[in-house]
Enzyme design. Structure first.
Site, mmCIF file in Angstrom:
data_model
loop_
_atom_site.group_PDB
_atom_site.id
_atom_site.type_symbol
_atom_site.label_atom_id
_atom_site.label_comp_id
_atom_site.label_asym_id
_atom_site.label_seq_id
_atom_site.Cartn_x
_atom_site.Cartn_y
_atom_site.Cartn_z
ATOM 1 C CB SER A 33 24.292 45.571 48.997
ATOM 2 O OG SER A 33 25.255 45.649 47.963
ATOM 3 C CG ASP A 57 21.189 50.365 43.761
ATOM 4 O OD1 ASP A 57 21.513 50.152 42.579
ATOM 5 O OD2 ASP A 57 20.947 49.462 44.584
ATOM 6 C CB SER A 123 35.952 38.812 36.355
ATOM 7 O OG SER A 123 36.224 37.501 36.777
ATOM 8 C CB THR A 125 34.629 34.715 35.240
ATOM 9 O OG1 THR A 125 34.597 36.006 35.778
ATOM 10 C CG2 THR A 125 34.741 33.694 36.307
ATOM 11 C CE1 TYR A 147 30.921 38.966 39.085
ATOM 12 C CE2 TYR A 147 32.528 37.361 38.312
ATOM 13 C CZ TYR A 147 32.231 38.596 38.847
ATOM 14 O OH TYR A 147 33.244 39.475 39.129
ATOM 15 C CE LYS A 151 32.077 42.058 37.153
ATOM 16 N NZ LYS A 151 32.119 43.446 37.624
ATOM 17 C CG PHE A 176 43.898 36.429 36.388
ATOM 18 C CD1 PHE A 176 43.831 37.533 35.526
ATOM 19 C CD2 PHE A 176 43.822 35.172 35.829
ATOM 20 C CE1 PHE A 176 43.705 37.377 34.136
ATOM 21 C CE2 PHE A 176 43.708 34.999 34.444
ATOM 22 C CZ PHE A 176 43.653 36.099 33.612
ATOM 23 C CG ASN A 177 41.633 33.700 41.613
ATOM 24 O OD1 ASN A 177 41.633 33.711 40.377
ATOM 25 N ND2 ASN A 177 40.860 32.892 42.313
ATOM 26 C CG LEU A 198 42.045 28.907 48.946
ATOM 27 C CD1 LEU A 198 41.589 27.588 49.543
ATOM 28 C CD2 LEU A 198 43.163 28.675 47.925
ATOM 29 N NE ARG A 290 34.288 26.346 44.191
ATOM 30 C CZ ARG A 290 34.851 27.469 44.602
ATOM 31 N NH1 ARG A 290 34.537 27.962 45.798
ATOM 32 N NH2 ARG A 290 35.749 28.096 43.878
HETATM 33 P P1 NAD Z 1 32.825 43.869 47.167
HETATM 34 O O1 NAD Z 1 31.507 43.203 47.280
HETATM 35 O O2 NAD Z 1 33.715 43.881 48.356
HETATM 36 O O3 NAD Z 1 32.631 45.386 46.670
HETATM 37 C C1 NAD Z 1 31.577 45.762 45.840
HETATM 38 C C2 NAD Z 1 30.916 46.981 46.469
HETATM 39 O O4 NAD Z 1 29.827 47.372 45.642
HETATM 40 C C3 NAD Z 1 30.357 46.690 47.864
HETATM 41 O O5 NAD Z 1 30.795 47.678 48.759
HETATM 42 C C4 NAD Z 1 28.834 46.758 47.670
HETATM 43 O O6 NAD Z 1 28.179 47.264 48.812
HETATM 44 C C5 NAD Z 1 28.715 47.679 46.456
HETATM 45 N N1 NAD Z 1 27.517 47.477 45.654
HETATM 46 C C6 NAD Z 1 26.987 46.289 45.239
HETATM 47 N N2 NAD Z 1 25.876 46.511 44.517
HETATM 48 C C7 NAD Z 1 25.706 47.860 44.460
HETATM 49 C C8 NAD Z 1 24.731 48.703 43.860
HETATM 50 N N3 NAD Z 1 23.706 48.200 43.177
HETATM 51 N N4 NAD Z 1 24.872 50.040 44.002
HETATM 52 C C9 NAD Z 1 25.910 50.553 44.712
HETATM 53 N N5 NAD Z 1 26.833 49.801 45.316
HETATM 54 C C10 NAD Z 1 26.746 48.470 45.185
HETATM 55 O O7 NAD Z 1 33.558 43.213 45.910
HETATM 56 P P2 NAD Z 1 35.062 43.384 45.426
HETATM 57 O O8 NAD Z 1 35.743 42.080 45.630
HETATM 58 O O9 NAD Z 1 35.662 44.614 45.973
HETATM 59 O O10 NAD Z 1 34.806 43.521 43.861
HETATM 60 C C11 NAD Z 1 34.746 44.788 43.229
HETATM 61 C C12 NAD Z 1 34.489 44.587 41.755
HETATM 62 O O11 NAD Z 1 35.512 43.776 41.201
HETATM 63 C C13 NAD Z 1 33.169 43.865 41.445
HETATM 64 O O12 NAD Z 1 32.593 44.466 40.301
HETATM 65 C C14 NAD Z 1 33.599 42.447 41.146
HETATM 66 O O13 NAD Z 1 32.708 41.817 40.267
HETATM 67 C C15 NAD Z 1 34.945 42.678 40.498
HETATM 68 N N6 NAD Z 1 35.847 41.525 40.644
HETATM 69 C C16 NAD Z 1 36.126 41.013 41.866
HETATM 70 C C17 NAD Z 1 36.965 39.908 41.989
HETATM 71 C C18 NAD Z 1 37.251 39.292 43.329
HETATM 72 O O14 NAD Z 1 37.689 38.138 43.368
HETATM 73 N N7 NAD Z 1 37.059 39.974 44.453
HETATM 74 C C19 NAD Z 1 37.529 39.345 40.842
HETATM 75 C C20 NAD Z 1 37.234 39.896 39.592
HETATM 76 C C21 NAD Z 1 36.382 40.998 39.509
HETATM 77 C C1 WQD Z 2 40.279 29.261 44.171
HETATM 78 C C2 WQD Z 2 40.742 27.812 44.166
HETATM 79 C C3 WQD Z 2 38.930 26.237 44.252
HETATM 80 C C4 WQD Z 2 37.556 27.425 48.239
HETATM 81 C C5 WQD Z 2 36.231 33.103 41.983
HETATM 82 C C6 WQD Z 2 35.328 33.538 40.878
HETATM 83 C C7 WQD Z 2 36.035 34.506 39.976
HETATM 84 C C8 WQD Z 2 36.648 35.668 40.743
HETATM 85 C C9 WQD Z 2 37.451 35.183 41.909
HETATM 86 C C10 WQD Z 2 35.114 37.518 40.729
HETATM 87 C C11 WQD Z 2 39.890 26.908 43.276
HETATM 88 C C12 WQD Z 2 39.770 26.165 45.497
HETATM 89 C C13 WQD Z 2 38.230 27.314 47.036
HETATM 90 C C14 WQD Z 2 37.675 26.375 49.191
HETATM 91 C C15 WQD Z 2 39.152 25.208 47.679
HETATM 92 N N1 WQD Z 2 35.663 36.515 41.310
HETATM 93 N N2 WQD Z 2 39.019 26.222 46.769
HETATM 94 N N3 WQD Z 2 38.483 25.319 48.871
HETATM 95 O O1 WQD Z 2 36.763 30.054 41.972
HETATM 96 O O2 WQD Z 2 39.068 30.745 41.178
HETATM 97 O O3 WQD Z 2 37.323 32.435 41.390
HETATM 98 O O4 WQD Z 2 36.695 34.247 42.691
HETATM 99 O O5 WQD Z 2 35.234 37.899 39.610
HETATM 100 O O6 WQD Z 2 35.094 34.965 39.063
HETATM 101 O O7 WQD Z 2 34.929 32.390 40.141
HETATM 102 O O8 WQD Z 2 38.258 31.498 43.426
HETATM 103 O O9 WQD Z 2 38.946 31.489 45.791
HETATM 104 O O10 WQD Z 2 36.758 30.404 45.153
HETATM 105 O O11 WQD Z 2 38.891 29.323 44.470
HETATM 106 O O12 WQD Z 2 39.848 24.215 47.453
HETATM 107 O O13 WQD Z 2 37.099 26.410 50.274
HETATM 108 O O14 WQD Z 2 40.603 27.290 45.483
HETATM 109 O O15 WQD Z 2 38.513 24.962 43.845
HETATM 110 O O16 WQD Z 2 40.767 25.945 42.741
HETATM 111 P P1 WQD Z 2 37.832 31.055 41.932
HETATM 112 P P2 WQD Z 2 38.160 30.731 44.794
#
Ligand code: NAD
Ligand code: WQD
Length: 333
Positions: A33, A57, A123, A125, A147, A151, A176-177, A198, A290
Protein backbone atom coordinates in the site's frame (compact mmCIF):
# COMPACT_ATOMS: atom_id res chain seq x y z
CA UNK A 1 13.80 -17.40 9.32
CA UNK A 2 13.03 -13.77 10.20
CA UNK A 3 9.57 -12.45 9.30
CA UNK A 4 9.57 -8.77 8.35
CA UNK A 5 6.17 -7.13 7.94
CA UNK A 6 6.35 -3.89 5.98
CA UNK A 7 9.72 -5.09 4.67
CA UNK A 8 9.41 -3.32 1.31
CA UNK A 9 8.81 0.02 3.09
CA UNK A 10 11.35 2.68 3.95
CA UNK A 11 12.72 1.45 7.27
CA UNK A 12 11.89 -2.24 6.83
CA UNK A 13 13.84 -2.44 3.57
CA UNK A 14 16.99 -1.13 5.26
CA UNK A 15 16.64 -3.74 8.01
CA UNK A 16 16.11 -6.46 5.38
CA UNK A 17 19.31 -5.31 3.64
CA UNK A 18 21.29 -5.76 6.87
CA UNK A 19 19.69 -9.12 7.66
CA UNK A 20 20.33 -10.49 4.17
CA UNK A 21 23.90 -9.18 4.18
CA UNK A 22 24.43 -11.01 7.49
CA UNK A 23 23.30 -14.26 5.88
CA UNK A 24 19.88 -14.46 7.58
CA UNK A 25 16.84 -15.94 5.83
CA UNK A 26 14.21 -13.23 5.43
CA UNK A 27 10.51 -13.39 4.54
CA UNK A 28 8.73 -10.12 3.82
CA UNK A 29 4.99 -9.65 4.28
CA UNK A 30 3.67 -6.41 2.77
CA UNK A 31 0.47 -5.36 1.02
CA UNK A 32 2.38 -2.77 -1.05
CA UNK A 33 0.00 0.00 0.00
CA UNK A 34 2.99 2.33 0.43
CA UNK A 35 5.84 0.60 -1.38
CA UNK A 36 6.69 -1.29 -4.56
CA UNK A 37 7.59 -4.90 -5.32
CA UNK A 38 10.72 -3.55 -7.07
CA UNK A 39 12.24 -3.21 -3.58
CA UNK A 40 12.56 -7.02 -3.49
CA UNK A 41 14.73 -6.85 -6.65
CA UNK A 42 16.69 -3.95 -5.22
CA UNK A 43 17.40 -5.91 -2.05
CA UNK A 44 18.81 -8.69 -4.20
CA UNK A 45 20.94 -6.20 -6.14
CA UNK A 46 22.27 -4.61 -2.96
CA UNK A 47 22.96 -7.80 -0.99
CA UNK A 48 23.24 -10.55 -3.60
CA UNK A 49 20.50 -12.46 -1.77
CA UNK A 50 16.76 -12.48 -2.37
CA UNK A 51 14.19 -12.41 0.43
CA UNK A 52 10.97 -14.39 0.21
CA UNK A 53 8.07 -12.08 -0.53
CA UNK A 54 4.42 -12.64 0.41
CA UNK A 55 2.02 -9.96 -0.69
CA UNK A 56 -0.81 -9.62 1.80
CA UNK A 57 -2.33 -7.72 4.66
CA UNK A 58 -1.42 -7.98 8.35
CA UNK A 59 -5.14 -7.79 9.17
CA UNK A 60 -5.72 -11.02 7.21
CA UNK A 61 -5.35 -13.84 9.76
CA UNK A 62 -5.85 -16.57 7.13
CA UNK A 63 -3.06 -15.23 4.95
CA UNK A 64 -0.72 -14.73 7.92
CA UNK A 65 -1.43 -18.22 9.22
CA UNK A 66 -0.43 -19.74 5.88
CA UNK A 67 2.86 -17.82 5.95
CA UNK A 68 3.65 -18.46 9.62
CA UNK A 69 2.68 -22.14 9.57
CA UNK A 70 4.95 -22.74 6.59
CA UNK A 71 7.93 -20.66 7.70
CA UNK A 72 7.80 -20.93 11.50
CA UNK A 73 9.79 -17.68 11.93
CA UNK A 74 12.05 -17.51 14.97
CA UNK A 75 11.52 -13.75 15.20
CA UNK A 76 9.17 -11.15 13.71
CA UNK A 77 10.01 -7.51 13.01
CA UNK A 78 6.77 -5.58 12.62
CA UNK A 79 7.04 -2.44 10.47
CA UNK A 80 3.74 -2.69 8.55
CA UNK A 81 1.51 0.22 9.41
CA UNK A 82 0.17 3.62 8.50
CA UNK A 83 2.28 6.58 9.58
CA UNK A 84 0.96 9.96 8.44
CA UNK A 85 -0.11 12.00 11.45
CA UNK A 86 -2.45 14.40 9.59
CA UNK A 87 -4.13 11.52 7.76
CA UNK A 88 -4.67 9.78 11.10
CA UNK A 89 -6.66 12.81 12.28
CA UNK A 90 -8.89 12.59 9.20
CA UNK A 91 -9.18 8.79 9.11
CA UNK A 92 -8.73 7.51 12.67
CA UNK A 93 -10.54 4.22 12.06
CA UNK A 94 -8.14 3.21 9.29
CA UNK A 95 -5.23 3.87 11.65
CA UNK A 96 -6.70 1.90 14.55
CA UNK A 97 -7.64 -0.89 12.17
CA UNK A 98 -4.18 -1.34 10.62
CA UNK A 99 -1.88 -0.28 13.46
CA UNK A 100 -3.74 -1.77 16.42
CA UNK A 101 -5.93 -4.44 14.76
CA UNK A 102 -3.11 -5.53 12.41
CA UNK A 103 -0.67 -5.86 15.31
CA UNK A 104 -3.13 -7.89 17.41
CA UNK A 105 -3.91 -10.19 14.48
CA UNK A 106 -0.24 -10.74 13.75
CA UNK A 107 0.52 -11.52 17.40
CA UNK A 108 -2.35 -14.01 17.59
CA UNK A 109 -1.10 -15.85 14.52
CA UNK A 110 2.49 -15.87 15.80
CA UNK A 111 1.29 -17.12 19.18
CA UNK A 112 -0.45 -20.03 17.45
CA UNK A 113 2.58 -20.85 15.33
CA UNK A 114 5.39 -20.77 17.87
CA UNK A 115 7.10 -17.40 17.22
CA UNK A 116 8.04 -15.74 20.52
CA UNK A 117 10.45 -12.93 19.61
CA UNK A 118 9.01 -9.65 18.40
CA UNK A 119 10.48 -6.25 17.51
CA UNK A 120 7.99 -3.41 17.17
CA UNK A 121 8.22 -0.05 15.35
CA UNK A 122 6.98 2.53 17.80
CA UNK A 123 7.47 6.25 17.71
CA UNK A 124 8.52 9.23 19.80
CA UNK A 125 4.94 10.47 19.25
CA UNK A 126 3.88 8.27 22.20
CA UNK A 127 5.51 10.79 24.59
CA UNK A 128 3.46 13.60 26.09
CA UNK A 129 4.47 17.10 24.99
CA UNK A 130 7.11 18.27 27.43
CA UNK A 131 9.64 20.99 27.98
CA UNK A 132 11.91 18.58 29.83
CA UNK A 133 14.49 17.26 27.42
CA UNK A 134 15.91 14.79 26.54
CA UNK A 135 13.07 12.28 26.46
CA UNK A 136 13.98 9.07 28.26
CA UNK A 137 11.99 5.84 28.16
CA UNK A 138 10.56 6.91 31.54
CA UNK A 139 9.29 10.30 30.31
CA UNK A 140 5.50 10.63 30.64
CA UNK A 141 3.49 9.14 27.80
CA UNK A 142 0.56 11.01 26.27
CA UNK A 143 0.02 10.96 22.53
CA UNK A 144 -1.64 14.01 20.98
CA UNK A 145 -2.93 12.55 17.70
CA UNK A 146 -4.65 9.29 16.63
CA UNK A 147 -1.46 7.94 15.05
CA UNK A 148 0.37 8.32 18.37
CA UNK A 149 -2.47 6.60 20.20
CA UNK A 150 -2.29 3.60 17.84
CA UNK A 151 1.38 3.18 18.74
CA UNK A 152 0.61 3.64 22.44
CA UNK A 153 -2.10 0.95 22.27
CA UNK A 154 0.04 -1.49 20.33
CA UNK A 155 2.80 -1.01 22.93
CA UNK A 156 0.28 -1.78 25.67
CA UNK A 157 -0.82 -4.98 23.92
CA UNK A 158 2.82 -6.05 23.83
CA UNK A 159 3.42 -5.24 27.49
CA UNK A 160 0.29 -7.20 28.46
CA UNK A 161 1.31 -10.13 26.29
CA UNK A 162 4.83 -10.30 27.75
CA UNK A 163 3.37 -10.13 31.28
CA UNK A 164 0.86 -12.91 30.59
CA UNK A 165 3.17 -15.20 28.62
CA UNK A 166 6.75 -15.11 29.92
CA UNK A 167 8.08 -17.00 26.91
CA UNK A 168 7.48 -13.89 24.75
CA UNK A 169 10.47 -11.56 24.26
CA UNK A 170 9.59 -8.14 22.97
CA UNK A 171 11.53 -5.02 21.99
CA UNK A 172 9.56 -1.81 21.52
CA UNK A 173 11.67 0.67 19.58
CA UNK A 174 10.66 4.32 19.71
CA UNK A 175 12.09 6.02 16.65
CA UNK A 176 12.73 9.73 16.56
CA UNK A 177 13.04 11.24 13.03
CA UNK A 178 14.50 8.77 10.53
CA UNK A 179 15.99 10.33 7.39
CA UNK A 180 18.58 9.46 4.73
CA UNK A 181 18.84 6.43 2.49
CA UNK A 182 20.94 3.36 1.74
CA UNK A 183 24.46 4.17 0.61
CA UNK A 184 23.83 2.28 -2.66
CA UNK A 185 21.21 4.89 -3.60
CA UNK A 186 18.79 2.02 -4.30
CA UNK A 187 16.74 2.02 -1.10
CA UNK A 188 15.10 5.04 0.46
CA UNK A 189 11.90 6.83 1.23
CA UNK A 190 9.68 7.13 -1.80
CA UNK A 191 6.41 8.73 -0.70
CA UNK A 192 3.63 7.72 -3.09
CA UNK A 193 1.75 11.01 -2.73
CA UNK A 194 2.89 14.46 -1.63
CA UNK A 195 5.49 14.05 1.10
CA UNK A 196 4.75 15.36 4.61
CA UNK A 197 8.18 15.19 6.17
CA UNK A 198 10.93 17.76 6.06
CA UNK A 199 13.68 15.85 4.23
CA UNK A 200 11.68 14.76 1.13
CA UNK A 201 10.24 18.27 0.87
CA UNK A 202 13.68 19.79 1.15
CA UNK A 203 14.90 17.44 -1.61
CA UNK A 204 11.93 18.35 -3.84
CA UNK A 205 12.82 22.03 -3.50
CA UNK A 206 16.52 21.36 -4.13
CA UNK A 207 15.61 19.42 -7.28
CA UNK A 208 13.32 22.19 -8.51
CA UNK A 209 10.27 19.92 -8.36
CA UNK A 210 8.73 22.54 -6.09
CA UNK A 211 9.79 26.19 -6.14
CA UNK A 212 10.66 26.13 -2.43
CA UNK A 213 9.92 24.28 0.79
CA UNK A 214 8.06 25.79 3.73
CA UNK A 215 9.75 26.41 7.04
CA UNK A 216 6.80 25.87 9.35
CA UNK A 217 7.31 28.57 11.94
CA UNK A 218 10.29 30.75 12.78
CA UNK A 219 8.79 31.90 16.06
CA UNK A 220 9.41 28.85 18.24
CA UNK A 221 11.37 29.29 21.47
CA UNK A 222 14.35 27.47 19.96
CA UNK A 223 17.87 28.72 19.17
CA UNK A 224 16.92 30.02 15.69
CA UNK A 225 13.12 29.99 15.94
CA UNK A 226 12.57 26.91 13.75
CA UNK A 227 11.44 23.49 15.03
CA UNK A 228 14.05 21.14 16.49
CA UNK A 229 14.02 17.36 16.04
CA UNK A 230 16.30 14.38 16.61
CA UNK A 231 17.05 13.20 13.06
CA UNK A 232 18.80 9.87 12.68
CA UNK A 233 20.13 8.06 9.63
CA UNK A 234 17.95 5.15 8.56
CA UNK A 235 20.98 2.83 8.39
CA UNK A 236 21.79 3.57 12.04
CA UNK A 237 18.13 2.97 12.86
CA UNK A 238 18.21 -0.35 10.98
CA UNK A 239 21.27 -1.44 12.95
CA UNK A 240 19.36 -0.76 16.17
CA UNK A 241 16.86 -3.44 15.10
CA UNK A 242 19.60 -6.01 14.60
CA UNK A 243 21.01 -5.24 18.05
CA UNK A 244 17.51 -5.43 19.62
CA UNK A 245 16.79 -8.75 17.90
CA UNK A 246 20.09 -10.16 19.17
CA UNK A 247 19.39 -8.85 22.67
CA UNK A 248 16.13 -10.81 22.75
CA UNK A 249 18.07 -14.05 22.34
CA UNK A 250 18.90 -13.78 26.04
CA UNK A 251 16.64 -11.07 27.52
CA UNK A 252 13.18 -12.15 28.59
CA UNK A 253 10.18 -9.82 28.88
CA UNK A 254 9.30 -6.56 27.15
CA UNK A 255 11.92 -3.83 26.69
CA UNK A 256 11.52 -0.28 25.44
CA UNK A 257 14.29 1.68 23.72
CA UNK A 258 14.56 5.15 22.26
CA UNK A 259 16.40 5.16 18.96
CA UNK A 260 17.75 8.62 18.20
CA UNK A 261 21.06 10.46 18.18
CA UNK A 262 20.36 12.44 21.36
CA UNK A 263 20.99 15.71 19.51
CA UNK A 264 18.39 18.13 18.20
CA UNK A 265 18.76 19.89 14.85
CA UNK A 266 16.59 22.80 13.72
CA UNK A 267 14.93 23.11 10.32
CA UNK A 268 17.33 25.91 9.36
CA UNK A 269 20.32 23.88 10.58
CA UNK A 270 19.15 20.95 8.43
CA UNK A 271 18.83 23.24 5.40
CA UNK A 272 22.38 24.51 6.04
CA UNK A 273 23.71 20.95 6.48
CA UNK A 274 22.03 20.01 3.19
CA UNK A 275 23.68 22.90 1.34
CA UNK A 276 27.09 22.08 2.82
CA UNK A 277 26.83 18.33 2.11
CA UNK A 278 25.40 18.49 -1.42
CA UNK A 279 26.42 21.91 -2.72
CA UNK A 280 22.77 22.47 -3.65
CA UNK A 281 20.59 25.21 -2.25
CA UNK A 282 17.02 24.27 -1.33
CA UNK A 283 15.04 27.53 -1.48
CA UNK A 284 12.58 28.05 1.34
CA UNK A 285 9.96 30.45 2.58
CA UNK A 286 8.90 31.03 6.15
CA UNK A 287 5.28 30.01 6.75
CA UNK A 288 3.05 29.87 9.81
CA UNK A 289 3.49 26.99 12.26
CA UNK A 290 1.99 23.66 11.18
CA UNK A 291 -0.92 22.75 13.48
CA UNK A 292 0.03 20.03 15.96
CA UNK A 293 3.81 20.58 15.74
CA UNK A 294 5.90 20.84 18.89
CA UNK A 295 8.80 23.30 19.22
CA UNK A 296 11.52 20.86 20.15
CA UNK A 297 12.12 17.28 21.18
CA UNK A 298 15.02 14.89 21.17
CA UNK A 299 15.94 11.60 22.75
CA UNK A 300 18.18 10.23 25.35
CA UNK A 301 19.49 7.11 23.57
CA UNK A 302 21.53 6.12 26.67
CA UNK A 303 19.51 2.99 27.43
CA UNK A 304 19.99 1.58 23.92
CA UNK A 305 23.72 2.25 24.16
CA UNK A 306 23.96 0.64 27.60
CA UNK A 307 21.83 -2.44 26.96
CA UNK A 308 22.06 -2.99 23.21
CA UNK A 309 25.52 -1.58 22.54
CA UNK A 310 23.91 0.63 19.88
CA UNK A 311 24.76 4.22 19.10
CA UNK A 312 23.88 6.31 16.04
CA UNK A 313 27.10 7.11 14.20
CA UNK A 314 26.10 9.00 11.07
CA UNK A 315 26.14 12.79 10.82
CA UNK A 316 23.61 15.26 9.40
CA UNK A 317 25.96 15.52 6.38
CA UNK A 318 25.61 11.74 5.79
CA UNK A 319 21.83 12.01 6.15
CA UNK A 320 21.57 14.84 3.61
CA UNK A 321 24.04 13.37 1.13
CA UNK A 322 22.34 9.95 1.10
CA UNK A 323 18.80 11.35 0.98
CA UNK A 324 19.79 13.55 -1.95
CA UNK A 325 21.52 10.70 -3.84
CA UNK A 326 18.40 8.53 -3.51
CA UNK A 327 16.12 11.39 -4.47
CA UNK A 328 18.08 12.12 -7.64
CA UNK A 329 18.12 8.48 -8.59
CA UNK A 330 14.33 8.26 -8.14
CA UNK A 331 13.87 11.28 -10.36
CA UNK A 332 16.01 9.62 -13.01
CA UNK A 333 14.04 6.32 -12.86
P1 NAD B 1 6.53 2.84 5.08
O1 NAD B 1 5.16 3.28 4.75
O2 NAD B 1 7.62 3.14 4.13
O3 NAD B 1 6.53 1.25 5.36
C1 NAD B 1 5.43 0.59 5.89
C2 NAD B 1 5.16 -0.62 5.00
O4 NAD B 1 4.02 -1.30 5.52
C3 NAD B 1 4.85 -0.23 3.56
O5 NAD B 1 5.64 -0.99 2.69
C4 NAD B 1 3.36 -0.58 3.39
O6 NAD B 1 3.06 -1.01 2.08
C5 NAD B 1 3.18 -1.67 4.44
N1 NAD B 1 1.83 -1.79 4.97
C6 NAD B 1 1.00 -0.78 5.38
N2 NAD B 1 -0.17 -1.28 5.80
C7 NAD B 1 -0.08 -2.64 5.68
C8 NAD B 1 -0.97 -3.71 5.95
N3 NAD B 1 -2.19 -3.49 6.43
N4 NAD B 1 -0.55 -4.97 5.70
C9 NAD B 1 0.69 -5.19 5.20
N5 NAD B 1 1.55 -4.22 4.90
C10 NAD B 1 1.18 -2.95 5.15
O7 NAD B 1 6.85 3.42 6.54
P2 NAD B 1 8.22 3.43 7.33
O8 NAD B 1 8.67 4.85 7.42
O9 NAD B 1 9.15 2.41 6.81
O10 NAD B 1 7.69 3.03 8.77
C11 NAD B 1 7.75 1.69 9.24
C12 NAD B 1 7.16 1.64 10.63
O11 NAD B 1 7.87 2.52 11.48
C13 NAD B 1 5.69 2.07 10.70
O12 NAD B 1 5.02 1.23 11.62
C14 NAD B 1 5.77 3.49 11.24
O13 NAD B 1 4.61 3.82 11.95
C15 NAD B 1 6.97 3.39 12.15
N6 NAD B 1 7.64 4.69 12.33
C16 NAD B 1 8.06 5.41 11.26
C17 NAD B 1 8.67 6.65 11.45
C18 NAD B 1 9.10 7.49 10.28
O14 NAD B 1 9.31 8.69 10.46
N7 NAD B 1 9.28 6.95 9.08
C19 NAD B 1 8.87 7.12 12.75
C20 NAD B 1 8.44 6.36 13.83
C21 NAD B 1 7.82 5.13 13.60
C1 WQD C 1 10.23 17.90 11.20
C2 WQD C 1 10.39 19.39 11.46
C3 WQD C 1 8.36 20.63 11.13
C4 WQD C 1 8.09 19.82 6.83
C5 WQD C 1 6.64 13.16 12.00
C6 WQD C 1 5.64 12.43 12.82
C7 WQD C 1 6.32 11.47 13.75
C8 WQD C 1 7.29 10.55 13.02
C9 WQD C 1 8.20 11.32 12.13
C10 WQD C 1 6.18 8.49 12.50
C11 WQD C 1 9.21 20.00 12.22
C12 WQD C 1 9.41 21.02 10.12
C13 WQD C 1 8.47 19.87 8.16
C14 WQD C 1 8.19 21.00 6.04
C15 WQD C 1 9.07 22.17 7.96
N1 WQD C 1 6.63 9.64 12.16
N2 WQD C 1 8.96 21.03 8.71
N3 WQD C 1 8.69 22.12 6.65
O1 WQD C 1 6.56 16.22 12.44
O2 WQD C 1 8.74 15.82 13.66
O3 WQD C 1 7.44 13.91 12.89
O4 WQD C 1 7.46 12.22 11.30
O5 WQD C 1 6.14 7.97 13.57
O6 WQD C 1 5.32 10.73 14.37
O7 WQD C 1 4.88 13.37 13.56
O8 WQD C 1 8.57 15.27 11.23
O9 WQD C 1 9.71 15.74 9.09
O10 WQD C 1 7.27 16.34 9.33
O11 WQD C 1 8.97 17.65 10.58
O12 WQD C 1 9.50 23.22 8.45
O13 WQD C 1 7.86 21.03 4.86
O14 WQD C 1 10.42 20.06 10.20
O15 WQD C 1 7.63 21.75 11.56
O16 WQD C 1 9.76 21.01 13.04
P1 WQD C 1 7.77 15.42 12.62
P2 WQD C 1 8.61 16.20 9.96
Amino acid sequence: MILVTGGTGYIGSHVCALLLAAGREVAIVDNLSNSGADVVDRLETVTGRRPLFHRGDVRDAGFLTEVAAKLRPECALHFAGLKAVAESVRQPLAYYDVNVGGTATLLKVLQQNGTRRFVFSSSATVYAPSEVMPLTEESPLGPYNPYGWTKFMAEQILRDLAAAAPDWRVAVLRYFNPVGAHESGLLGEKPLGTPNNLMPRLCDAAAGRTPRFSVFGLDYPTRDGSGVRDYLHVTDLALGHIRAMEHLETAAGAHVYNLGTGTGLSVLEMAAAFRAATGVEAPYEVCPRRPGDLAEYYSSPAKAERELGWKAEKTPADMCRDAWAFHRRCLAD
